[in-house]
Design a protein around this motif. Structure first.
Motif, PDB file in Angstrom:
ATOM      1  N   LYS A  33       0.757  -1.137  -0.164  1.00 26.83           N
ATOM      2  CA  LYS A  33      -0.050  -0.149   0.009  1.00 26.83           C
ATOM      3  C   LYS A  33       0.826   1.241  -0.142  1.00 26.83           C
ATOM      4  CE  LYS A  33      -4.013   1.989   2.620  1.00 26.83           C
ATOM      5  NZ  LYS A  33      -3.359   3.114   2.789  1.00 26.83           N
ATOM      6  N   ASP A  51      -7.578   3.618   5.225  1.00 31.00           N
ATOM      7  CA  ASP A  51      -6.793   2.689   6.183  1.00 31.00           C
ATOM      8  C   ASP A  51      -6.976   1.097   5.530  1.00 31.00           C
ATOM      9  OD1 ASP A  51      -5.312   4.939   7.388  1.00 31.00           O
ATOM     10  OD2 ASP A  51      -7.094   4.601   8.789  1.00 31.00           O
ATOM     11  N   ASN A  52      -8.183   0.796   5.473  1.00 23.77           N
ATOM     12  CA  ASN A  52      -8.571  -0.687   5.068  1.00 23.77           C
ATOM     13  C   ASN A  52      -9.479  -0.396   3.771  1.00 23.77           C
ATOM     14  OD1 ASN A  52      -7.664  -1.963   7.505  1.00 23.77           O
ATOM     15  ND2 ASN A  52      -8.975  -0.965   8.720  1.00 23.77           N
TER      16      ASN A  52
END
Length: 306
Positions: free
Chosen positions: A119, A173-174
């Motif tokens: 990421k 974030d997710n």
């Protein structure tokens, strides 16, 4: 000190104009010459011990304003009709697929060689994969119309896709169903904002009688772009669609609502608006790349680690 600064900036902008009008003959993009000229000014100021304040905070401001005006200027010149849909679809694929392939490949390299998460690697890779419309559109001014049109579409869409993907990766974030839901909501929201503001600005452009009318329109466009960026909306979509709408009024004359905007009058105003946008875009673009070149650190360019 004020007069020497005025003289210097005037000379640099006149040189920028010379670069712009001669680039079709020299085949050297004016952007490259502006960067080099800015770098030369930096070296000269060092040689002659001229004290210049820190100008780096100005660069993002000029960059944002320049990007808005360059995309707006390019989109105002684009033709949009049914025959162009396939062409636009092809431009979209050419903008999107190489960007995704390059981003994910470079992210994998960052992860493998840099020992970072995928990421983080992807967030750092995306900016390298975007075709900058600020440079591409500026460098395509003297190409034949077909090639210039393709570059405007492809680089503008590359910017839009890149910003959307970058925000999606960095702001979540997710990544899951909820994040995709918010993403779709943002796209719907910016399209709704684009529809309302485009009609509103076109109405103002056709109705304002005051002798100052184009600068307030540009300021409203910049304001909408800035507010959209605050809420992480893909604001370049608004700029591109607004320019396409104004630049293709002839295709929309049969629409009853457009007829209420007095398309004949609006078309004349759009031509004047396009001319002013081009003038201001040249000024901001020249200042940006001159300053960009000035802020280049030669030691960093020559540093093998960099």
């Amino acid at each position: 000190m004020t007069i020497p600064v005025i003289i210097t900036i005037s000379i640099l902008l006149l040189l920028a104009y010379v670069f712009d009008i001669t680039s079709s003959k020299t085949k050297v993009p004016s952007v490259i010459l502006l960067l080099f000229l800015g770098w030369v000014v930096k070296q000269a100021s060092g040689i002659f011990s001229i004290v210049v304040p820190d100008l780096s905070p100005i660069l993002p401001f000029l960059g944002a304003i320049g990007l808005i005006l360059i995309v707006l200027e390019g989109s105002l010149e684009l033709e949009f009709n049914k025959s162009k849909l396939r062409y636009i679809g092809k431009s979209s694929l050419i903008a999107l697929i190489p960007m995704l392939l390059f981003s994910f490949s470079l992210a994998g390299a960052f992860m493998f060689f840099g020992n970072v998460g995928f990421k983080i690697g992807l967030a750092n890779a995306i900016p390298f994969a975007i075709v900058s419309s600020a440079i591409a559109i500026s460098s395509a001014q003297h190409l034949i119309p077909k090639n210039k049109e393709f570059i405007t579409y492809e680089s503008s869409l590359s910017d839009i896709f890149g910003v959307i993907l970058f925000n999606f990766i960095t702001l979540n974030d997710n990544i899951g169903t909820q994040s995709f839901g918010f993403f779709i909501l943002e796209l719907i929201l910016i399209l709704l904002v684009t529809f309302i503001t485009t009609l509103g600005l076109a109405f103002l452009l056709s109705k304002i009688k005051h002798h100052v009318k184009y600068v307030p329109i540009i300021l409203i466009i910049v304001l909408i772009y800035a507010i959209s960026e605050v809420y992480h909306l893909p604001a370049l979509i608004f700029i591109l669609l607004f320019g396409l709408f104004l630049g293709n009024l002839d295709e929309l004359r049969k629409n009853p609502f457009i007829y209420q905007l007095r398309p004949g009058v609006l078309d004349r105003e759009v031509r004047k608006f396009k001319e002013l946008t081009g003038e201001i875009a040249f000024l901001i673009r020249s200042l940006f790349f001159l300053l960009f070149g000035y802020l280049i650190e030669t030691s960093e360019l020559m540093n093998s680690s960099t």
